[in-house]
Scaffold this motif. Structure first.
Motif, PDB file in Angstrom:
ATOM      1  N   VAL A  76       0.873  -1.161   0.000  1.00 29.37           N
ATOM      2  CA  VAL A  76       0.000   0.000   0.000  1.00 29.37           C
ATOM      3  C   VAL A  76       0.911   1.212   0.000  1.00 29.37           C
ATOM      4  CG1 VAL A  76      -1.713   1.329   1.279  1.00 29.37           C
ATOM      5  CG2 VAL A  76      -1.871  -1.167   1.193  1.00 29.37           C
ATOM      6  N   ILE A  77       0.691   2.082  -0.969  1.00 30.38           N
ATOM      7  CA  ILE A  77       1.448   3.327  -1.032  1.00 30.38           C
ATOM      8  C   ILE A  77       0.514   4.436  -0.565  1.00 30.38           C
ATOM      9  CG2 ILE A  77       2.740   4.933  -2.480  1.00 30.38           C
ATOM     10  CD1 ILE A  77       3.087   2.523  -4.451  1.00 30.38           C
ATOM     11  N   GLN A  78       0.846   5.018   0.567  1.00 32.82           N
ATOM     12  CA  GLN A  78       0.118   6.194   1.027  1.00 32.82           C
ATOM     13  C   GLN A  78       0.800   7.406   0.421  1.00 32.82           C
ATOM     14  OE1 GLN A  78       0.457   6.113   5.286  1.00 32.82           O
ATOM     15  NE2 GLN A  78      -1.330   4.789   5.529  1.00 32.82           N
ATOM     16  N   THR A  79       0.020   8.352  -0.092  1.00 29.17           N
ATOM     17  CA  THR A  79       0.593   9.560  -0.654  1.00 29.17           C
ATOM     18  C   THR A  79      -0.292  10.751  -0.353  1.00 29.17           C
ATOM     19  OG1 THR A  79       1.562  10.586  -2.623  1.00 29.17           O
ATOM     20  CG2 THR A  79      -0.422   9.234  -2.965  1.00 29.17           C
ATOM     21  N   TRP A  80       0.338  11.900  -0.236  1.00 28.05           N
ATOM     22  CA  TRP A  80      -0.390  13.136   0.037  1.00 28.05           C
ATOM     23  C   TRP A  80       0.477  14.333  -0.346  1.00 28.05           C
ATOM     24  CZ3 TRP A  80       2.020  10.006   3.388  1.00 28.05           C
ATOM     25  CH2 TRP A  80       2.943  10.534   4.286  1.00 28.05           C
ATOM     26  N   ALA A  81      -0.192  15.426  -0.670  1.00 26.92           N
ATOM     27  CA  ALA A  81       0.507  16.680  -0.954  1.00 26.92           C
ATOM     28  C   ALA A  81       0.817  17.324   0.390  1.00 26.92           C
ATOM     29  CB  ALA A  81      -0.352  17.586  -1.813  1.00 26.92           C
ATOM     30  N   GLU A  82       2.082  17.419   0.700  1.00 28.11           N
ATOM     31  CA  GLU A  82       2.511  17.923   2.005  1.00 28.11           C
ATOM     32  C   GLU A  82       2.504  19.447   2.054  1.00 28.11           C
ATOM     33  OE1 GLU A  82       4.027  17.956   5.934  1.00 28.11           O
ATOM     34  OE2 GLU A  82       2.989  16.426   4.781  1.00 28.11           O
ATOM     35  N   SER A  83       2.941  20.081   0.962  1.00 27.72           N
ATOM     36  CA  SER A  83       3.015  21.539   0.963  1.00 27.72           C
ATOM     37  C   SER A  83       2.959  22.074  -0.454  1.00 27.72           C
ATOM     38  CB  SER A  83       4.316  22.001   1.642  1.00 27.72           C
ATOM     39  OG  SER A  83       5.437  21.552   0.910  1.00 27.72           O
ATOM     40  N   ARG A  85       4.118  25.650  -2.734  1.00 27.67           N
ATOM     41  CA  ARG A  85       4.744  26.952  -2.895  1.00 27.67           C
ATOM     42  C   ARG A  85       4.124  27.563  -4.136  1.00 27.67           C
ATOM     43  NH1 ARG A  85       8.990  23.511  -2.010  1.00 27.67           N
ATOM     44  NH2 ARG A  85       9.759  23.740  -4.125  1.00 27.67           N
ATOM     45  N   LYS A  86       4.617  28.682  -4.591  1.00 30.09           N
ATOM     46  CA  LYS A  86       4.004  29.372  -5.727  1.00 30.09           C
ATOM     47  C   LYS A  86       3.749  28.445  -6.917  1.00 30.09           C
ATOM     48  CE  LYS A  86       4.412  33.270  -8.793  1.00 30.09           C
ATOM     49  NZ  LYS A  86       5.122  34.441  -9.217  1.00 30.09           N
ATOM     50  N   ALA A  87       4.765  27.730  -7.389  1.00 25.69           N
ATOM     51  CA  ALA A  87       4.622  26.888  -8.587  1.00 25.69           C
ATOM     52  C   ALA A  87       5.034  25.446  -8.339  1.00 25.69           C
ATOM     53  CB  ALA A  87       5.443  27.476  -9.738  1.00 25.69           C
ATOM     54  N   ALA A  88       5.172  25.052  -7.072  1.00 23.92           N
ATOM     55  CA  ALA A  88       5.643  23.692  -6.779  1.00 23.92           C
ATOM     56  C   ALA A  88       4.902  23.111  -5.583  1.00 23.92           C
ATOM     57  CB  ALA A  88       7.142  23.697  -6.508  1.00 23.92           C
ATOM     58  N   SER A  89       4.895  21.783  -5.555  1.00 26.31           N
ATOM     59  CA  SER A  89       4.280  21.055  -4.456  1.00 26.31           C
ATOM     60  C   SER A  89       5.191  19.902  -4.057  1.00 26.31           C
ATOM     61  CB  SER A  89       2.923  20.496  -4.895  1.00 26.31           C
ATOM     62  OG  SER A  89       2.368  19.685  -3.876  1.00 26.31           O
ATOM     63  N   VAL A  90       5.288  19.677  -2.762  1.00 29.69           N
ATOM     64  CA  VAL A  90       6.021  18.520  -2.253  1.00 29.69           C
ATOM     65  C   VAL A  90       5.007  17.438  -1.923  1.00 29.69           C
ATOM     66  CG1 VAL A  90       7.519  17.622  -0.440  1.00 29.69           C
ATOM     67  CG2 VAL A  90       7.884  19.942  -1.344  1.00 29.69           C
ATOM     68  N   ARG A  91       5.198  16.260  -2.528  1.00 29.62           N
ATOM     69  CA  ARG A  91       4.333  15.112  -2.298  1.00 29.62           C
ATOM     70  C   ARG A  91       5.142  14.069  -1.535  1.00 29.62           C
ATOM     71  NH1 ARG A  91      -0.166  12.541  -3.960  1.00 29.62           N
ATOM     72  NH2 ARG A  91      -0.781  14.174  -5.413  1.00 29.62           N
ATOM     73  N   TRP A 109       6.995  18.343  -7.277  1.00 27.11           N
ATOM     74  CA  TRP A 109       6.288  18.488  -8.546  1.00 27.11           C
ATOM     75  C   TRP A 109       6.172  19.971  -8.867  1.00 27.11           C
ATOM     76  CZ3 TRP A 109       5.110  14.442 -11.586  1.00 27.11           C
ATOM     77  CH2 TRP A 109       5.064  13.170 -11.004  1.00 27.11           C
ATOM     78  N   VAL A 110       6.446  20.344 -10.103  1.00 24.00           N
ATOM     79  CA  VAL A 110       6.352  21.733 -10.536  1.00 24.00           C
ATOM     80  C   VAL A 110       5.184  21.872 -11.505  1.00 24.00           C
ATOM     81  CG1 VAL A 110       7.569  23.636 -11.667  1.00 24.00           C
ATOM     82  CG2 VAL A 110       8.835  22.029 -10.222  1.00 24.00           C
ATOM     83  N   TYR A 111       4.408  22.911 -11.304  1.00 18.87           N
ATOM     84  CA  TYR A 111       3.248  23.214 -12.143  1.00 18.87           C
ATOM     85  C   TYR A 111       3.739  24.012 -13.346  1.00 18.87           C
ATOM     86  CZ  TYR A 111      -1.837  23.807 -12.605  1.00 18.87           C
ATOM     87  OH  TYR A 111      -3.149  23.735 -13.010  1.00 18.87           O
ATOM     88  N   ILE A 112       3.488  23.504 -14.545  1.00 20.25           N
ATOM     89  CA  ILE A 112       4.074  24.046 -15.770  1.00 20.25           C
ATOM     90  C   ILE A 112       2.987  24.542 -16.724  1.00 20.25           C
ATOM     91  CG2 ILE A 112       5.405  23.398 -17.851  1.00 20.25           C
ATOM     92  CD1 ILE A 112       7.152  23.437 -15.423  1.00 20.25           C
ATOM     93  N   ASP A 113       3.263  25.654 -17.373  1.00 21.30           N
ATOM     94  CA  ASP A 113       2.448  26.151 -18.480  1.00 21.30           C
ATOM     95  C   ASP A 113       2.871  25.366 -19.715  1.00 21.30           C
ATOM     96  OD1 ASP A 113       1.924  27.759 -20.933  1.00 21.30           O
ATOM     97  OD2 ASP A 113       1.178  29.239 -19.496  1.00 21.30           O
ATOM     98  N   THR A 114       1.943  24.646 -20.344  1.00 20.60           N
ATOM     99  CA  THR A 114       2.314  23.771 -21.467  1.00 20.60           C
ATOM    100  C   THR A 114       2.721  24.555 -22.713  1.00 20.60           C
ATOM    101  OG1 THR A 114      -0.031  23.532 -22.075  1.00 20.60           O
ATOM    102  CG2 THR A 114       0.944  21.803 -20.686  1.00 20.60           C
ATOM    103  N   GLN A 115       2.311  25.810 -22.843  1.00 23.98           N
ATOM    104  CA  GLN A 115       2.716  26.622 -23.995  1.00 23.98           C
ATOM    105  C   GLN A 115       4.152  27.113 -23.850  1.00 23.98           C
ATOM    106  OE1 GLN A 115       1.241  26.442 -26.607  1.00 23.98           O
ATOM    107  NE2 GLN A 115      -0.766  27.369 -26.699  1.00 23.98           N
ATOM    108  N   THR A 116       4.477  27.653 -22.684  1.00 23.83           N
ATOM    109  CA  THR A 116       5.806  28.250 -22.479  1.00 23.83           C
ATOM    110  C   THR A 116       6.825  27.259 -21.925  1.00 23.83           C
ATOM    111  OG1 THR A 116       5.340  28.964 -20.202  1.00 23.83           O
ATOM    112  CG2 THR A 116       4.740  30.494 -22.004  1.00 23.83           C
ATOM    113  N   GLN A 117       6.311  26.142 -21.379  1.00 20.73           N
ATOM    114  CA  GLN A 117       7.164  25.145 -20.707  1.00 20.73           C
ATOM    115  C   GLN A 117       7.887  25.742 -19.498  1.00 20.73           C
ATOM    116  OE1 GLN A 117       7.349  21.623 -21.540  1.00 20.73           O
ATOM    117  NE2 GLN A 117       5.459  22.451 -22.393  1.00 20.73           N
ATOM    118  N   ARG A 118       7.273  26.731 -18.882  1.00 18.63           N
ATOM    119  CA  ARG A 118       7.842  27.381 -17.703  1.00 18.63           C
ATOM    120  C   ARG A 118       6.888  27.202 -16.521  1.00 18.63           C
ATOM    121  NH1 ARG A 118      12.095  30.080 -17.800  1.00 18.63           N
ATOM    122  NH2 ARG A 118      11.449  31.677 -16.324  1.00 18.63           N
TER     123      ARG A 118
END
Length: 131
Positions: A76-83, A85-91, A109-118
Motif C-alpha cells: 500500500v502506497i500512502q501519498t499526500w501533498a505535504e506543501s 509553494r508558488k509553482a511547486a508542491s512537495v508530495r 512536482w512543478v506546475y508548468i504552463d504547457t505553452q511556455t514550458q515554464r
C-alpha cells in the motif's frame, strides 16, 4: 496533516531484479502511478490540466529504502501533498507491507504552463483539491 490517498499493488515477477527483490527503479514508477491516481481522485485530471494549459512535472525524487520487497507481496502506497509553494508542491509517500514501512519517499512536482514550458503559479482551486 493532509488527507492520505492509498494506492494498492501486488508485486509482479517482472519487478524483481538480480538480487531477488524489487528493483529500485520500480519505486519511482509506483510513486508516479500513486500520484496520478490521487490527482484523478480529487478531480485534478489530465483533461482539466489540458483544458487549462497546465501539467505537473517531476523536479526531484528522493527515496529511502528501509526493507526489501518481494514478488507476490501486496504493498500500500500512502501519498499526500505535504506543501505548496508558488509553482511547486512537495508530495510524500509511504510504502507499507501490512503495518511495516519498507520505504518512504518524496517528489517535488512543478506546475508548468504547457505553452511556455515554464513554471506558473498553482491556482488556489487546484491547491484546495488536495487539502
Amino acid at each position: 496533516m493532509n488527507p492520505r490517498f492509498c494506492y494498492t499493488l501486488t508485486i509482479p515477477k517482472s519487478a524483481i531484479d538480480i538480487n531477488g527483490h524489487v528493483n529500485n527503479v520500480l519505486y519511482v514508477q509506483w510513486m508516479q502511478d500513486a500520484a496520478t491516481a490521487h490527482s484523478q481522485s480529487v478531480g485534478d485530471t489530465i483533461l482539466r490540466q489540458q483544458e487549462e494549459g497546465s501539467t505537473w512535472v517531476a523536479k526531484t525524487h528522493t527515496i529511502d529504502y528501509l526493507k526489501p520487497a518481494f514478488e507476490g507481496e501486496t504493498l500500500v502506497i500512502q501519498t499526500w501533498a505535504e506543501s505548496f509553494r508558488k509553482a511547486a508542491s512537495v508530495r510524500l509517500y509511504r510504502f507499507l507491507r501490512g503495518e511495516e514501512e519498507i520505504a518512504k519517499a518524496s517528489t517535488v512536482w512543478v506546475y508548468i504552463d504547457t505553452q511556455t514550458q515554464r513554471p506558473k503559479a498553482i491556482p488556489d482551486a487546484v491547491i484546495a483539491r488536495y487539502m
